[in-house]
Design a protein around this motif. Structure first.
Motif, PDB file in Angstrom:
ATOM      1  N   SER A 197      -1.268  -3.520   9.103  1.00  0.00           N
ATOM      2  CA  SER A 197      -2.153  -4.240   8.192  1.00  0.00           C
ATOM      3  C   SER A 197      -1.444  -4.472   6.860  1.00  0.00           C
ATOM      4  O   SER A 197      -0.669  -3.633   6.408  1.00  0.00           O
ATOM      5  CB  SER A 197      -3.431  -3.416   7.957  1.00  0.00           C
ATOM      6  N   PHE A 198      -1.717  -5.608   6.270  1.00  0.00           N
ATOM      7  CA  PHE A 198      -1.237  -5.944   4.933  1.00  0.00           C
ATOM      8  C   PHE A 198      -2.419  -6.562   4.209  1.00  0.00           C
ATOM      9  O   PHE A 198      -2.942  -7.585   4.656  1.00  0.00           O
ATOM     10  CB  PHE A 198      -0.086  -6.965   5.009  1.00  0.00           C
ATOM     11  N   ALA A 199      -2.883  -5.934   3.128  1.00  0.00           N
ATOM     12  CA  ALA A 199      -4.080  -6.409   2.439  1.00  0.00           C
ATOM     13  C   ALA A 199      -3.826  -6.536   0.945  1.00  0.00           C
ATOM     14  O   ALA A 199      -3.210  -5.663   0.338  1.00  0.00           O
ATOM     15  CB  ALA A 199      -5.229  -5.444   2.687  1.00  0.00           C
TER      16      ALA A 199
ATOM     17  N   ALA B 249      -1.860  -3.288  -0.269  1.00  0.00           N
ATOM     18  CA  ALA B 249      -1.775  -2.108   0.583  1.00  0.00           C
ATOM     19  C   ALA B 249      -1.149  -2.513   1.913  1.00  0.00           C
ATOM     20  O   ALA B 249      -1.567  -3.501   2.525  1.00  0.00           O
ATOM     21  CB  ALA B 249      -3.155  -1.510   0.812  1.00  0.00           C
ATOM     22  N   ALA B 250      -0.158  -1.749   2.325  1.00  0.00           N
ATOM     23  CA  ALA B 250       0.506  -1.994   3.602  1.00  0.00           C
ATOM     24  C   ALA B 250       0.375  -0.750   4.459  1.00  0.00           C
ATOM     25  O   ALA B 250       0.747   0.349   4.030  1.00  0.00           O
ATOM     26  CB  ALA B 250       1.975  -2.306   3.378  1.00  0.00           C
TER      27      ALA B 250
ATOM     28  N   TYR C 171       1.388   2.248   2.017  1.00  0.00           N
ATOM     29  CA  TYR C 171       1.906   2.012   0.675  1.00  0.00           C
ATOM     30  C   TYR C 171       0.830   1.260  -0.090  1.00  0.00           C
ATOM     31  O   TYR C 171       0.282   0.276   0.423  1.00  0.00           O
ATOM     32  CB  TYR C 171       3.131   1.099   0.683  1.00  0.00           C
ATOM     33  N   VAL C 172       0.561   1.674  -1.306  1.00  0.00           N
ATOM     34  CA  VAL C 172      -0.249   0.878  -2.213  1.00  0.00           C
ATOM     35  C   VAL C 172       0.668   0.513  -3.375  1.00  0.00           C
ATOM     36  O   VAL C 172       1.129   1.382  -4.121  1.00  0.00           O
ATOM     37  CB  VAL C 172      -1.510   1.629  -2.716  1.00  0.00           C
TER      38      VAL C 172
ATOM     39  N   LYS D 170       2.496   6.393  -1.898  1.00  0.00           N
ATOM     40  CA  LYS D 170       2.643   6.507  -0.447  1.00  0.00           C
ATOM     41  C   LYS D 170       1.642   7.542   0.048  1.00  0.00           C
ATOM     42  O   LYS D 170       1.592   8.661  -0.465  1.00  0.00           O
ATOM     43  CB  LYS D 170       4.062   6.936  -0.075  1.00  0.00           C
ATOM     44  N   ILE D 171       0.853   7.147   1.026  1.00  0.00           N
ATOM     45  CA  ILE D 171      -0.125   8.034   1.648  1.00  0.00           C
ATOM     46  C   ILE D 171       0.433   8.343   3.033  1.00  0.00           C
ATOM     47  O   ILE D 171       0.581   7.439   3.860  1.00  0.00           O
ATOM     48  CB  ILE D 171      -1.503   7.364   1.712  1.00  0.00           C
ATOM     49  N   TRP D 172       0.772   9.640   3.263  1.00  0.00           N
ATOM     50  CA  TRP D 172       1.530   9.997   4.450  1.00  0.00           C
ATOM     51  C   TRP D 172       1.345  11.471   4.769  1.00  0.00           C
ATOM     52  O   TRP D 172       1.417  12.314   3.874  1.00  0.00           O
ATOM     53  CB  TRP D 172       3.000   9.686   4.183  1.00  0.00           C
ATOM     54  N   ASN D 173       1.146  11.784   6.025  1.00  0.00           N
ATOM     55  CA  ASN D 173       1.067  13.163   6.482  1.00  0.00           C
ATOM     56  C   ASN D 173       2.479  13.596   6.881  1.00  0.00           C
ATOM     57  O   ASN D 173       2.848  13.540   8.059  1.00  0.00           O
ATOM     58  CB  ASN D 173       0.085  13.283   7.657  1.00  0.00           C
TER      59      ASN D 173
END
Length: 138
Positions: free
Chosen positions: A70-72, A81-82, A110-111, A124-127
């Motif tokens: 998604s790319f928004a 946001a990707a 990524y935002v 970066k939102i990442w576990n």
């Protein structure tokens, strides 16, 4: 397609293919920030350093690649946001240990925050714990 979306896509591709700061800086302000709540990225606070971290990662995960889900664009808040999935196997020398031959498929977002036509910050939102475990680093 909005201008910030076009810029975000170009930055995303340059970063995710290991282009480093040399190939990413044209899309960012010189002092662009980076943040993530991920132990693997502790201490990385500039976008310059993050793009170099990604470049280094791809030396020991040489088949590393991304799949965009998604790319928004949020024009009102000036961000893009990707959402992607990173796929790769630790086969190259380097990294936290000798090559494990283990793979990961890890989700991340990524935002990218914009001022004008430049990225001024990336979150970066990442576990990372899951990726580290899958790669055999933990």
């Amino acid at each position: 397609m909005s201008d910030i979306k076009t810029i975000a896509k170009a930055f995303f591709d340059a970063c995710e293919t290991g282009g480093g700061w040399e190939n990413c800086e044209r899309y960012c302000t010189p002092d662009a920030t980076f943040s993530a709540q991920a132990d693997a990225l502790a201490g990385v606070t500039s976008l310059r350093d993050y793009t170099e971290w990604m470049k280094g990662l791809l030396t020991f995960i040489p088949d590393g690649r991304y799949e965009v889900k998604s790319f928004a664009t949020d024009e009102e808040r000036r961000n893009v946001a990707a959402y992607g999935i990173f796929h790769g196997t630790h086969t190259g020398e380097g990294g936290p240990c000798p090559p494990t031959g283990k793979s990961t498929s890890t989700d991340y977002v990524y935002v990218m925050q914009f001022e004008g036509d430049k990225i001024v910050g990336l979150t970066k939102i990442w576990n990372d714990a899951r990726a580290v475990t899958e790669l055999g680093w933990a």
